[in-house]
Write an enzyme that holds these catalytic residues in place. Structure first.
Site, short mmCIF file in Angstrom:
data_model
loop_
_atom_site.label_atom_id
_atom_site.label_comp_id
_atom_site.label_asym_id
_atom_site.label_seq_id
_atom_site.Cartn_x
_atom_site.Cartn_y
_atom_site.Cartn_z
N CYS A 72 -84.22 9.89 -2.42
CA CYS A 72 -85.65 9.92 -2.74
C CYS A 72 -85.88 10.51 -4.12
O CYS A 72 -85.37 11.61 -4.42
CB CYS A 72 -86.40 10.73 -1.70
SG CYS A 72 -88.17 10.88 -2.05
N CYS A 78 -90.88 17.80 -3.61
CA CYS A 78 -91.72 17.46 -2.45
C CYS A 78 -91.34 18.35 -1.27
O CYS A 78 -90.16 18.56 -0.99
CB CYS A 78 -91.54 15.99 -2.08
SG CYS A 78 -92.42 15.50 -0.58
N CYS A 81 -89.21 16.89 3.02
CA CYS A 81 -87.85 16.88 3.55
C CYS A 81 -87.08 18.06 2.96
O CYS A 81 -87.37 18.51 1.86
CB CYS A 81 -87.10 15.62 3.16
SG CYS A 81 -87.83 14.08 3.71
N GLN A 284 -96.49 11.17 18.77
CA GLN A 284 -95.20 11.41 18.10
C GLN A 284 -95.07 10.50 16.88
O GLN A 284 -95.33 9.29 16.96
CB GLN A 284 -94.05 11.14 19.07
CG GLN A 284 -93.92 12.16 20.18
CD GLN A 284 -93.31 13.47 19.70
OE1 GLN A 284 -93.06 13.69 18.52
NE2 GLN A 284 -93.10 14.38 20.64
N GLU A 334 -103.91 19.92 30.66
CA GLU A 334 -103.98 19.87 29.20
C GLU A 334 -105.26 20.57 28.74
O GLU A 334 -106.31 20.41 29.35
CB GLU A 334 -103.97 18.41 28.71
CG GLU A 334 -104.30 18.19 27.26
CD GLU A 334 -103.36 18.89 26.31
OE1 GLU A 334 -103.87 19.55 25.39
OE2 GLU A 334 -102.13 18.78 26.50
N ASP A 382 -94.16 20.38 28.25
CA ASP A 382 -93.94 20.01 26.86
C ASP A 382 -94.90 20.83 25.99
O ASP A 382 -95.90 20.32 25.48
CB ASP A 382 -94.18 18.51 26.69
CG ASP A 382 -93.90 18.02 25.27
OD1 ASP A 382 -93.33 18.79 24.47
OD2 ASP A 382 -94.26 16.86 24.96
N CYS A 409 -89.93 21.58 21.14
CA CYS A 409 -89.82 21.23 19.72
C CYS A 409 -89.44 22.45 18.88
O CYS A 409 -89.49 22.39 17.65
CB CYS A 409 -91.11 20.60 19.21
SG CYS A 409 -92.56 21.67 19.36
#
Length: 456
Positions: A72, A78, A81, A284, A334, A382, A409
């Site tokens: 990239c 940036c 990433c 997602q 939720e 989750d 996560c």
């Protein structure tokens, strides 16, 4: 550090959880992005807080075997990433170590499988959010926040994590903004009109959304011209929105949504179901790996036809609905009311009368849901990055399900949460990490725990 900044040579010892290299020199501890363990590098000191130093790599004197050339052109400046310089198999190994070390620190034992990666770890993102910046000549442009300097924006001339065509709207919007003489928003002074551009795509449906985010205004300049240009230039365009954000914060806050053309939402498919995705909807960002995540969680859960199931932090029912097809009863909990309404609608459309959804805090509603079910055999959760928390985990333990499947996560909060459940007589049976975000340090983990009958 200005004129006092100095250059040092370091040998990188390890990567931290954000993918930055760590090294020691005397009593100083250095943190340097873009480096790998075993490398000898020349580093410029950028910021020092006592013995902790942020460094910028100037030259790699002795590269690691797994170093690759980041493809990239924006890589480094940036902030999107941080691992493109590490070969993909090395990224997967790094993520596996993150899970291993986080569980070990928490004293949690269990078999950890290799990370499930992607065959093609590029072009996977179905959502991008770009910020308006100002060029040296005053022209507005779109880009990503600069690493470590969130008030600065790096121009986005392509993004290798985006699928082909998703960024087609960027030059069109930039030309329109320049022609209208519009000013980018400055979060320091709270002046300016242009704030962000949100791009979304349904990978299975081919539908695309373009959402322009601005400060409040009575009308959008040359609205017809912008709509015509985007309709012509963006393949698959199904939703074109003008989003008004009246918050002084740089974080997105939606106060109004105006439909300029098309629908208010696009659709995406996951697990054989269609989901309606609005500008604010959580979904997602890697559809392909989300399918694998769903399949992995269901395989580890092993729902049976007599099972009573709780799905905690259930969102729009991504796990609840397929569980309901396999189990006797399912209740999803939720906090977000809009997500619960969406889940209820999907359940009605699928004819799943055995799936119910409750809106509110999980820790308060969990005992009520267990009582409604008359007991529970399986609990799937989750939670967000902050984890479920000790109170929720202890309530899960007191509910005494036979099996618990935790979708995480964040390996650190996963380890902490499991320490609250294990004393209730549970053991970790399987740990399966997945890579949902290649070229970033993030890793998803699915854990199955079983109740040890002798402990009950």
């Amino acid at each position: 550090m200005g004129a006092e900044a100095q250059m040092v040579e370091l040998v990188i010892e390890a990567l931290d959880r954000d993918g930055a290299g760590l090294a020691s020199l005397g009593r100083d501890r250095y943190r340097v992005h873009g480096t790998l363990p075993g490398e000898r590098v020349r580093v410029r000191e950028v910021r020092r807080r006592r013995r902790r130093v942020e460094g910028q790599v100037v030259e790699v004197l002795q590269p690691a075997p797994q170093r690759v050339e980041a493809p990239c052109p924006h890589y480094g400046p940036c902030g999107g990433c941080s691992l493109q310089h590490l070969a993909y198999d090395g990224q997967l190994a790094f993520k596996g170590r993150q899970v291993q070390e986080a569980l070990a620190r928490a004293g949690v034992e269990g078999p950890i499988a290799p990370v499930l990666g992607m065959e093609e770890p590029w072009g996977y993102r179905n959502k991008l959010e770009l910020t308006f910046g100002r060029a040296s000549d005053g022209t507005p442009f779109l880009g990503f926040h600069r690493r470590g300097r969130w008030q600065e924006v790096v121009p986005a001339r392509g993004c290798l994590l985006a699928p082909g065509g998703l960024l087609a709207a960027v030059p069109i919007v930039e030309r329109w903004a320049a022609a209208q003489g519009l000013e980018p928003y400055d979060p320091r002074t709270h002046a300016g009109f242009l704030r962000a551009l949100i791009l979304r795509e349904g990978r299975a449906t081919g539908q695309r959304m373009v959402a322009l985010v601005t400060s409040p205004a009575p009308e959008l300049p040359d609205q017809e011209g912008l709509v015509a240009a985007l309709r012509q230039g963006v393949a698959g365009l199904a939703s074109l929105l003008w989003v008004v954000d009246d918050s002084p914060s740089d974080a997105l806050t939606v106060s109004q949504v105006h439909r300029l053309w098309g629908k208010e939402a696009i659709e995406e498919e996951l697990g054989g179901r269609r989901y309606r995705i609005g500008v604010e909807s959580f979904f997602q960002t890697n559809t392909q790996q989300a399918e694998r995540l769903l399949a992995t969680a269901l395989a580890l859960a092993e729902p049976g036809p007599a099972d009573r199931v709780l799905d905690l932090f259930c969102g729009v029912g991504t796990f609840s609905l397929p569980l309901a097809e396999r189990a006797a009863q399912v209740i999803g909990i939720e906090w977000v009311e809009e997500a619960v309404e969406h889940a209820r609608r999907l359940a009605r459309e699928a004819g799943l009368t055995n799936a119910r959804f409750l809106a509110g805090p999980v820790r308060l509603l969990l005992p009520e849901a267990v009582a409604q079910l008359g007991g529970v055999e399986l609990i799937l959760l989750d939670p967000p990055r902050s984890g479920a928390g000790g109170k929720v985990m202890r309530k899960i333990g007191r509910a005494r399900p036979q099996r618990v499947v935790y979708v995480s996560c964040n390996p650190q909060t996963l380890g902490d949460d499991l320490t609250h459940l294990l004393p209730f007589g549970y053991r970790v049976s399987q740990v399966q990490p997945l890579d949902l975000f290649p070229h970033t340090p993030h890793v998803e983990t699915v854990v199955r725990l079983d109740r040890i009958e002798a402990a009950g």
